[in-house]
Motif scaffolding. Structure first.
Motif, PDB file in Angstrom:
ATOM      1  N   GLY A  71       0.831  -1.202   0.000  1.00 35.95           N
ATOM      2  CA  GLY A  71       0.000   0.000   0.000  1.00 35.95           C
ATOM      3  C   GLY A  71       0.862   1.246   0.000  1.00 35.95           C
ATOM      4  N   ALA A  72       0.677   2.094   0.990  1.00 33.44           N
ATOM      5  CA  ALA A  72       1.347   3.392   0.997  1.00 33.44           C
ATOM      6  C   ALA A  72       2.626   3.379   1.815  1.00 33.44           C
ATOM      7  CB  ALA A  72       0.385   4.448   1.522  1.00 33.44           C
ATOM      8  N   SER A  73       3.283   2.220   1.941  1.00 30.40           N
ATOM      9  CA  SER A  73       4.463   2.139   2.793  1.00 30.40           C
ATOM     10  C   SER A  73       5.754   2.176   1.982  1.00 30.40           C
ATOM     11  CB  SER A  73       4.402   0.833   3.597  1.00 30.40           C
ATOM     12  OG  SER A  73       5.684   0.449   4.016  1.00 30.40           O
ATOM     13  N   ASP A  74       6.615   3.150   2.294  1.00 31.03           N
ATOM     14  CA  ASP A  74       7.915   3.224   1.611  1.00 31.03           C
ATOM     15  C   ASP A  74       8.810   2.059   2.002  1.00 31.03           C
ATOM     16  OD1 ASP A  74       7.395   5.487   0.166  1.00 31.03           O
ATOM     17  OD2 ASP A  74       8.141   6.838   1.709  1.00 31.03           O
ATOM     18  N   ALA A  75       8.780   1.689   3.295  1.00 30.15           N
ATOM     19  CA  ALA A  75       9.642   0.591   3.758  1.00 30.15           C
ATOM     20  C   ALA A  75       9.286  -0.690   3.011  1.00 30.15           C
ATOM     21  CB  ALA A  75       9.483   0.404   5.258  1.00 30.15           C
ATOM     22  N   ALA A  76       7.985  -0.932   2.829  1.00 30.02           N
ATOM     23  CA  ALA A  76       7.546  -2.175   2.188  1.00 30.02           C
ATOM     24  C   ALA A  76       8.019  -2.267   0.741  1.00 30.02           C
ATOM     25  CB  ALA A  76       6.024  -2.281   2.246  1.00 30.02           C
ATOM     26  N   LEU A  77       8.279  -1.108   0.115  1.00 28.49           N
ATOM     27  CA  LEU A  77       8.712  -1.144  -1.293  1.00 28.49           C
ATOM     28  C   LEU A  77      10.043  -1.863  -1.456  1.00 28.49           C
ATOM     29  CD1 LEU A  77       7.765   2.314  -2.835  1.00 28.49           C
ATOM     30  CD2 LEU A  77       6.815   0.066  -3.378  1.00 28.49           C
ATOM     31  N   VAL A  78      10.852  -1.882  -0.404  1.00 22.75           N
ATOM     32  CA  VAL A  78      12.127  -2.601  -0.468  1.00 22.75           C
ATOM     33  C   VAL A  78      11.854  -4.095  -0.678  1.00 22.75           C
ATOM     34  CG1 VAL A  78      14.219  -3.192   0.819  1.00 22.75           C
ATOM     35  CG2 VAL A  78      13.253  -0.880   1.005  1.00 22.75           C
ATOM     36  N   GLY A  79      10.920  -4.642   0.101  1.00 22.27           N
ATOM     37  CA  GLY A  79      10.549  -6.054  -0.047  1.00 22.27           C
ATOM     38  C   GLY A  79       9.855  -6.316  -1.373  1.00 22.27           C
ATOM     39  N   VAL A  80       8.960  -5.409  -1.768  1.00 24.34           N
ATOM     40  CA  VAL A  80       8.256  -5.561  -3.049  1.00 24.34           C
ATOM     41  C   VAL A  80       9.271  -5.637  -4.191  1.00 24.34           C
ATOM     42  CG1 VAL A  80       6.735  -4.397  -4.714  1.00 24.34           C
ATOM     43  CG2 VAL A  80       6.114  -4.432  -2.285  1.00 24.34           C
ATOM     44  N   ALA A  81      10.204  -4.676  -4.189  1.00 25.36           N
ATOM     45  CA  ALA A  81      11.173  -4.603  -5.291  1.00 25.36           C
ATOM     46  C   ALA A  81      12.067  -5.847  -5.332  1.00 25.36           C
ATOM     47  CB  ALA A  81      12.026  -3.337  -5.150  1.00 25.36           C
ATOM     48  N   ALA A  82      12.428  -6.370  -4.156  1.00 30.34           N
ATOM     49  CA  ALA A  82      13.272  -7.574  -4.131  1.00 30.34           C
ATOM     50  C   ALA A  82      12.542  -8.728  -4.818  1.00 30.34           C
ATOM     51  CB  ALA A  82      13.620  -7.942  -2.678  1.00 30.34           C
ATOM     52  N   VAL A  83      11.239  -8.845  -4.584  1.00 29.25           N
ATOM     53  CA  VAL A  83      10.460  -9.927  -5.197  1.00 29.25           C
ATOM     54  C   VAL A  83      10.273  -9.673  -6.697  1.00 29.25           C
ATOM     55  CG1 VAL A  83       8.226 -11.111  -5.183  1.00 29.25           C
ATOM     56  CG2 VAL A  83       9.309 -10.469  -3.008  1.00 29.25           C
ATOM     57  N   VAL A  84       9.987  -8.429  -7.056  1.00 26.96           N
ATOM     58  CA  VAL A  84       9.850  -8.074  -8.479  1.00 26.96           C
ATOM     59  C   VAL A  84      11.123  -8.469  -9.234  1.00 26.96           C
ATOM     60  CG1 VAL A  84       9.789  -6.066 -10.061  1.00 26.96           C
ATOM     61  CG2 VAL A  84       8.121  -6.250  -8.188  1.00 26.96           C
ATOM     62  N   LEU A 264       7.817  18.935 -10.855  1.00 30.96           N
ATOM     63  CA  LEU A 264       7.802  17.780  -9.947  1.00 30.96           C
ATOM     64  C   LEU A 264       8.442  18.103  -8.597  1.00 30.96           C
ATOM     65  CD1 LEU A 264       7.175  14.725  -9.679  1.00 30.96           C
ATOM     66  CD2 LEU A 264       9.533  14.297 -10.394  1.00 30.96           C
ATOM     67  N   ILE A 265       7.760  17.787  -7.517  1.00 30.91           N
ATOM     68  CA  ILE A 265       8.364  17.852  -6.182  1.00 30.91           C
ATOM     69  C   ILE A 265       8.883  16.461  -5.809  1.00 30.91           C
ATOM     70  CG2 ILE A 265       7.986  18.364  -3.730  1.00 30.91           C
ATOM     71  CD1 ILE A 265       7.842  20.863  -5.451  1.00 30.91           C
ATOM     72  N   GLU A 266       8.039  15.448  -5.923  1.00 27.18           N
ATOM     73  CA  GLU A 266       8.527  14.080  -5.667  1.00 27.18           C
ATOM     74  C   GLU A 266       7.524  13.071  -6.202  1.00 27.18           C
ATOM     75  OE1 GLU A 266       8.454  12.168  -1.964  1.00 27.18           O
ATOM     76  OE2 GLU A 266       6.704  13.232  -1.230  1.00 27.18           O
ATOM     77  N   VAL A 267       7.987  11.842  -6.366  1.00 25.18           N
ATOM     78  CA  VAL A 267       7.089  10.760  -6.768  1.00 25.18           C
ATOM     79  C   VAL A 267       7.451   9.513  -5.970  1.00 25.18           C
ATOM     80  CG1 VAL A 267       8.542  10.207  -8.767  1.00 25.18           C
ATOM     81  CG2 VAL A 267       6.212   9.336  -8.660  1.00 25.18           C
ATOM     82  N   ASN A 268       6.432   8.788  -5.553  1.00 27.96           N
ATOM     83  CA  ASN A 268       6.629   7.505  -4.877  1.00 27.96           C
ATOM     84  C   ASN A 268       5.924   6.424  -5.686  1.00 27.96           C
ATOM     85  OD1 ASN A 268       8.047   8.111  -2.295  1.00 27.96           O
ATOM     86  ND2 ASN A 268       6.362   9.551  -2.103  1.00 27.96           N
ATOM     87  N   PRO A 269       6.648   5.339  -6.039  1.00 28.46           N
ATOM     88  CA  PRO A 269       6.045   4.313  -6.903  1.00 28.46           C
ATOM     89  C   PRO A 269       5.130   3.373  -6.111  1.00 28.46           C
ATOM     90  CG  PRO A 269       8.325   3.746  -6.440  1.00 28.46           C
ATOM     91  CD  PRO A 269       8.059   5.047  -5.741  1.00 28.46           C
ATOM     92  N   ARG A 270       4.067   3.964  -5.565  1.00 34.52           N
ATOM     93  CA  ARG A 270       3.114   3.213  -4.742  1.00 34.52           C
ATOM     94  C   ARG A 270       1.840   4.036  -4.626  1.00 34.52           C
ATOM     95  NH1 ARG A 270       3.023   6.593  -0.623  1.00 34.52           N
ATOM     96  NH2 ARG A 270       4.906   7.400   0.374  1.00 34.52           N
ATOM     97  N   LEU A 271       0.820   3.468  -4.013  1.00 38.44           N
ATOM     98  CA  LEU A 271      -0.404   4.214  -3.743  1.00 38.44           C
ATOM     99  C   LEU A 271      -0.098   5.391  -2.813  1.00 38.44           C
ATOM    100  CD1 LEU A 271      -2.742   1.153  -3.076  1.00 38.44           C
ATOM    101  CD2 LEU A 271      -3.000   2.766  -4.978  1.00 38.44           C
ATOM    102  N   GLY A 272      -0.890   6.442  -2.902  1.00 37.82           N
ATOM    103  CA  GLY A 272      -0.717   7.586  -2.021  1.00 37.82           C
ATOM    104  C   GLY A 272      -1.192   7.268  -0.618  1.00 37.82           C
ATOM    105  N   GLY A 273      -0.551   7.887   0.380  1.00 37.63           N
ATOM    106  CA  GLY A 273      -0.999   7.720   1.758  1.00 37.63           C
ATOM    107  C   GLY A 273      -2.100   8.722   2.072  1.00 37.63           C
ATOM    108  N   SER A 274      -2.339   8.933   3.372  1.00 43.57           N
ATOM    109  CA  SER A 274      -3.244  10.015   3.772  1.00 43.57           C
ATOM    110  C   SER A 274      -4.642   9.859   3.166  1.00 43.57           C
ATOM    111  CB  SER A 274      -2.647  11.343   3.303  1.00 43.57           C
ATOM    112  OG  SER A 274      -2.490  12.213   4.337  1.00 43.57           O
ATOM    113  N   SER A 275      -5.215   8.664   3.177  1.00 37.13           N
ATOM    114  CA  SER A 275      -6.602   8.423   2.736  1.00 37.13           C
ATOM    115  C   SER A 275      -6.849   8.697   1.255  1.00 37.13           C
ATOM    116  CB  SER A 275      -7.608   9.259   3.534  1.00 37.13           C
ATOM    117  OG  SER A 275      -7.496   9.008   4.902  1.00 37.13           O
ATOM    118  N   ILE A 276      -5.795   8.729   0.424  1.00 39.38           N
ATOM    119  CA  ILE A 276      -5.989   9.034  -1.010  1.00 39.38           C
ATOM    120  C   ILE A 276      -6.863   7.959  -1.678  1.00 39.38           C
ATOM    121  CG2 ILE A 276      -4.813   9.279  -3.238  1.00 39.38           C
ATOM    122  CD1 ILE A 276      -3.917  11.602  -1.749  1.00 39.38           C
ATOM    123  N   SER A 277      -6.638   6.681  -1.334  1.00 38.21           N
ATOM    124  CA  SER A 277      -7.449   5.627  -1.966  1.00 38.21           C
ATOM    125  C   SER A 277      -8.931   5.804  -1.633  1.00 38.21           C
ATOM    126  CB  SER A 277      -6.999   4.234  -1.495  1.00 38.21           C
ATOM    127  OG  SER A 277      -5.768   3.905  -2.092  1.00 38.21           O
TER     128      SER A 277
END
Ligand SMILES: Nc1ncnc2c1ncn2[C@@H]1O[C@H](COP(=O)(O)OP(=O)(O)O)[C@@H](O)[C@H]1O
Ligand SMILES: [Mg+2]
Length: 403
Positions: A71-84, A264-277
């Motif tokens: 979801g909106a977790s930056d830390a989790a992207l490390v695990g996601v990317a390793a599997v990808v 551009l200020i920044e981009v995160n390759p994941r869903l937005g946090g803060s109730s965006i979904s």
């Protein structure tokens, strides 16, 4: 039944787990904390450190998962990317995640492609700062950590006063500090979805601020952007995505429209946090969680992104100054329940510090409000925030100085 690996089992991942179940998938969830609610909600929950790439890959192989997502977790992207990377699945690779997570590397990649993104310079320990400040055009400017989220460690400075404090605050995140030209203009967010290397949908979101909190405290849809600007934003998202090699999945962009140019200020390759979904679901009837899952499985996310409604909806965080134990007077939510209030939550327990904090601020809760138009929804969300923030205080524990 296809198996989906969801990296991270915190409260904000439950939406993904429920969406996966609705899509008829079997879920494998990993989280380092045995108490994470997602572990119990999953078909298979395992206690695994989400930043331990090889350990997450081992789980993915053992369960023969067909896709991996977070979801909106930056830390989790490390695990996601390793599997990808290891299983060759669709999604953000380690190269993409590393590039986006370092704001200096991301800015350089985007600027090297000739695209609008502010001048950004590193502020290495022990080196004089004057040259870096001059290279970004002097004040006003922004000092920030190379890698952090939620506005943590970010300072907007109008002049040199406070520079040293801002630098120390940015460095506390351990990722190095940067100085960046301060981009003027309207602040917008974009929740975009990429499929097979191309952007297939982009929801434009209004950002709402309440200084001194540096990040947006609220968001709103539909953003009041005229068609020409919407087209420029979509084109910018496509170009930034290409420069950063975003390929499959959600990507949340922060931008400012400076002199009519989306920057551009920044981009995160994941869903937005803060109730965006939740905001996009309530505003447009689209399902970002299901769309992110479809991308992760190599399927088109478009059926989940169809705009089935158009309703004005505003989200708002409740923010308190101080990090101490929380005091709550009465039931501050009571007057606001029902009607156009779609979601109203206090995330704190009286007597304990707030579980989520940003620098010297505690995050107390949030609401999601519909209205006849976005201005009305935004006003009501701000009224709720004012009332809740007056009733919930979080002073520093006695004897401890404020940072
Ligand atoms: N260069 C900049 N110019 C103008 N505003 C900025 C700039 N950098 C950051 N900001 C403001 O600060 C907020 C937080 O900065 P950001 O880089 O997005 O950090 P985070 O990753 O913590 O969200 C942004 O939403 C934006 O409002
Ligand atoms: Mg941001």
């Amino acid at each position: 039944m296809s198996r989906l690996l969801i990296v991270g089992g915190g409260p904000f991942q439950l939406d993904l787990i429920h969406a996966a179940r609705r899509m008829g998938l079997s879920t494998v969830v990993v989280d380092g904390r045995a108490v994470a609610p997602g572990l119990a909600a999953a078909d298979h929950g395992e206690v695994v450190d989400i930043v331990d790439g090889p350990a997450v890959v081992e789980v993915a192989r053992r369960h023969r998962v067909a896709g991996v997502v977070s979801g909106a977790s930056d830390a989790a992207l490390v695990g996601v990317a390793a599997v990808v990377d290891a299983l060759g699945l669709p999604g953000p690779s380690s190269a993409v995640v590393d590039r986006c997570h370092d704001k200096l590397v991301a800015a350089r990649a985007v600027r090297a492609a000739g695209l609008p993104c502010p001048e950004t310079e590193p502020l290495p320990e022990g080196a004089p700062v004057e040259a870096a400040i001059a290279a970004v055009g002097g004040f006003p400017l922004v000092v920030k950590p190379a890698s952090a989220a939620g506005g943590r460690g970010v300072s907007l400075l109008d002049g040199p006063g406070g520079f040293d404090g801002a630098l120390a605050k940015a460095r506390r995140h351990g990722s190095g500090a940067l100085v960046q030209r301060r981009v003027r203009g309207r602040s917008l967010g974009v929740e975009a979805f990429f499929w097979r290397g191309a952007p297939v949908e982009a929801f434009v979101i209004e950002d709402h601020y309440a200084r001194p909190f540096v990040s947006p405290v609220g968001h709103g849809v539909p953003a009041a952007v005229e068609p020409a600007l919407a087209a420029r934003v979509r084109a910018a998202v496509a170009a930034w995505g290409a420069a950063l090699a975003l390929s499959d999945g959600a990507a949340n962009f922060d931008l400012r429209v400076e002199g009519g140019v989306p920057t551009l200020i920044e981009v995160n390759p994941r869903l937005g946090g803060s109730s965006i979904s939740q905001l996009i679901r309530a505003g447009f009837g689209a399902d970002p969680a299901a769309a992110a899952i479809a991308c992760a499985l190599g399927r088109s996310p478009l059926p989940h992104l169809k705009r089935r409604a158009q309703r004005a909806v505003a989200s708002r965080l409740f923010v308190g100054r101080g990090r101490g134990p929380v005091r709550v007077q009465g039931d501050p939510l009571a007057p606001w329940r029902g009607g156009d209030t779609l979601e109203l939550v206090l995330d704190v327990a009286p007597g304990a510090p707030a579980p989520l904090a940003v620098d010297e601020f505690s995050l107390l809760g949030r609401c999601l409000v519909a209205g006849p138009d976005l201005a009305a929804a935004t006003r009501r969300a701000a009224d709720i925030a004012r009332a809740v923030e007056a009733a919930v205080t979080c002073p520093e524990p006695t004897g401890e100085p404020r940072p």
